[in-house]
Scaffold this active site. Sequence first.
Site, short mmCIF file in Angstrom:
data_model
loop_
_atom_site.label_atom_id
_atom_site.label_comp_id
_atom_site.label_asym_id
_atom_site.label_seq_id
_atom_site.Cartn_x
_atom_site.Cartn_y
_atom_site.Cartn_z
N GLU A 1 0.85 -1.19 0.00
CA GLU A 1 0.00 0.00 0.00
C GLU A 1 0.89 1.25 0.00
O GLU A 1 1.92 1.30 0.67
CB GLU A 1 -0.91 0.04 1.24
CG GLU A 1 -1.77 -1.18 1.45
CD GLU A 1 -2.86 -1.37 0.40
OE1 GLU A 1 -2.86 -0.66 -0.63
OE2 GLU A 1 -3.70 -2.27 0.62
N ASP B 1 2.97 2.06 -4.78
CA ASP B 1 2.93 1.92 -6.24
C ASP B 1 3.59 3.13 -6.91
O ASP B 1 4.38 2.98 -7.85
CB ASP B 1 1.51 1.65 -6.78
CG ASP B 1 0.44 2.61 -6.31
OD1 ASP B 1 0.71 3.48 -5.46
OD2 ASP B 1 -0.72 2.49 -6.81
N SER C 1 -25.73 6.86 -15.80
CA SER C 1 -25.43 5.88 -14.77
C SER C 1 -26.72 5.35 -14.17
O SER C 1 -27.67 6.09 -13.97
CB SER C 1 -24.59 6.53 -13.67
OG SER C 1 -24.51 5.66 -12.57
N GLY D 1 -16.81 3.67 -2.39
CA GLY D 1 -16.17 4.24 -1.21
C GLY D 1 -15.71 3.20 -0.20
O GLY D 1 -15.43 3.53 0.95
N LEU E 1 -12.37 -0.57 -2.35
CA LEU E 1 -12.24 -1.76 -3.20
C LEU E 1 -12.15 -1.37 -4.68
O LEU E 1 -12.44 -2.16 -5.56
CB LEU E 1 -13.41 -2.71 -2.94
CG LEU E 1 -13.45 -3.28 -1.52
CD1 LEU E 1 -14.71 -4.09 -1.27
CD2 LEU E 1 -12.21 -4.14 -1.24
N SER F 1 -13.61 3.24 -8.48
CA SER F 1 -13.26 4.21 -9.54
C SER F 1 -12.51 3.52 -10.67
O SER F 1 -12.79 3.75 -11.86
CB SER F 1 -12.35 5.32 -8.99
OG SER F 1 -12.88 5.86 -7.85
N GLU G 1 -7.36 9.41 -14.27
CA GLU G 1 -7.51 9.67 -12.83
C GLU G 1 -6.55 10.77 -12.37
O GLU G 1 -6.92 11.65 -11.60
CB GLU G 1 -7.26 8.37 -12.07
CG GLU G 1 -7.66 8.47 -10.62
CD GLU G 1 -7.98 7.12 -10.00
OE1 GLU G 1 -8.64 6.28 -10.63
OE2 GLU G 1 -7.57 6.92 -8.85
N ASP H 1 -4.59 0.02 -8.85
CA ASP H 1 -5.99 -0.39 -9.02
C ASP H 1 -6.30 -0.75 -10.48
O ASP H 1 -6.93 -1.77 -10.77
CB ASP H 1 -6.95 0.73 -8.58
CG ASP H 1 -6.61 1.28 -7.21
OD1 ASP H 1 -5.85 0.63 -6.48
OD2 ASP H 1 -7.12 2.37 -6.87
C1 GLA Z 1 -5.43 3.91 -3.82
C2 GLA Z 1 -4.68 4.32 -5.07
C3 GLA Z 1 -3.59 3.32 -5.43
C4 GLA Z 1 -2.72 2.97 -4.25
C5 GLA Z 1 -3.57 2.68 -3.02
C6 GLA Z 1 -2.76 2.50 -1.78
O1 GLA Z 1 -6.16 2.76 -4.06
O2 GLA Z 1 -5.57 4.44 -6.16
O3 GLA Z 1 -2.84 3.82 -6.51
O4 GLA Z 1 -1.77 3.95 -4.01
O5 GLA Z 1 -4.52 3.69 -2.77
O6 GLA Z 1 -1.97 1.37 -1.88
#
Ligand code: GLA
Length: 454
Positions: A59, A62, A93, A169, A172, A175, A212, A224
């Site tokens: 986490e 990235d 939507s 939100g 998971l 987006s 994004e 993600d």
């Molecule tokens: C969000 C971001 C990812 C990553 C995570 C944390 O999901 O979109 O790019 O940085 O937080 O690991």
Amino acid sequence: MSCELSETATPEDFARPRWVAQPDVRERARRLSQKFEEAYGRAPVGVWAAPGRANLMGEYVDFSGGMCLPFAHQYVTLTAAAPREDGVLNAQSMQDADESVADDRPQSTRISAVAPGAVPGWFGYVAGVAWGMNRVAHGESAHPVAVSELELAADFGADLMVDSTVPIGAGLASSAALECSVALALFSLNTGRDHPDDPQRRALARACIAAENHIVGANTGGLDQTASLRSHAGEILALDCRDFDVARLPADPALAGLTWLAVDTRAPHKLADGQYSSRRAECEAAAAVLGLPTLRDALPEHPTPDDAAAVLARFDRLLESGADLTEDREKTRLRLRHSMTEMLRSVQIAHEMRSDAPNWSRVGRLLVEGHESMRDDCQVTVPELDIAVDECLRAGALGAKVVGGGFGGSVIALVPLESVAGLAAAVQSCFARNGFREPLFLTLQPSEAGRRVL
Ligand code: GLA
């Protein structure tokens, strides 16, 4: 407060836990197709689905080139689409106009008019993808190889209708699921190809990241979108964010009688409020002190705990000898420590998962260490997340941690199958006693990446 004392519990605290139903993707796709027809007066050419992700480790690394261990889960966002020939992108939507999802009114733009700041709300994620595809087609800097199949001609346009089964939100990656389902739809309309290969998927992920970062304005790192577009059913991805190469880890906890369980704490979750960006800025400031392009460059190919400690010692020495630091010293040091230990834990879990018989207890312990680092060093957890992890462990989980960006959202736990029901009940009642919102529970299965479903 925690859940160690239960004298104050009342009978209603023990109401049945709420589980999120397994998505019936084909049924949702058929319904979406009908809605499309009602809205646009013609049938869609197809329906494309892309999943959200969980992440076992890695986490907030990235964007620093670290290794992440995500998998796509079975909850998807769907996009029904048909082409237009006037350069216009329309989208609607089926989501209710609730909470943060903004509004469900029809949205429209000329693709040539999409630019940073020009498309507000959820439609930015959609229109941003078209913009990102053209950018990647021309070889933008982060993806230097031009991928001409992504180029949308000046008259290319599309009508879109979207629906989602990914909890919004919940940390998971709803987006990314939206972006990636739109990307697959536009790619197919544009090229006539329904099965992009891995290089094309990598380029599509790049387009979604550009959407994004530049159109939505969230400075996220690509975990993600890569998971959504490049995962494989039954496997974890070892994602090397230096170059976005992926390796496949087929470790299956079910063989050891275990499952992945998510607890959506439903604590308010928002990445775009500056907290995420400040963590990223602190990591970049630490790299600058060390004189490196990214924090991953501070560690050798096969890092050990000693290597991580040596980086921190070097950082301290450099600051003592007067190195410039643009961010708060204490916070930057904490982010550096998180980044180093987190990158190490990813390597350690990946190593475990490559073995024929993974030591799941060790994986569980590393998950907990990951959570503690997110709490103490990255400082992105909230009481709901910390208490959910504690309670999962007390109720029999081998490990548990916050998943994704934090500040609310979900915890992922590694749970013996026979403990699942009891654990959910325990967390449910613990949340009630703490006065938190009622949590939601999901079992997560490593699932296939985005694809055409109708
Ligand atoms: C969000 C971001 C990812 C990553 C995570 C944390 O999901 O979109 O790019 O940085 O937080 O690991």
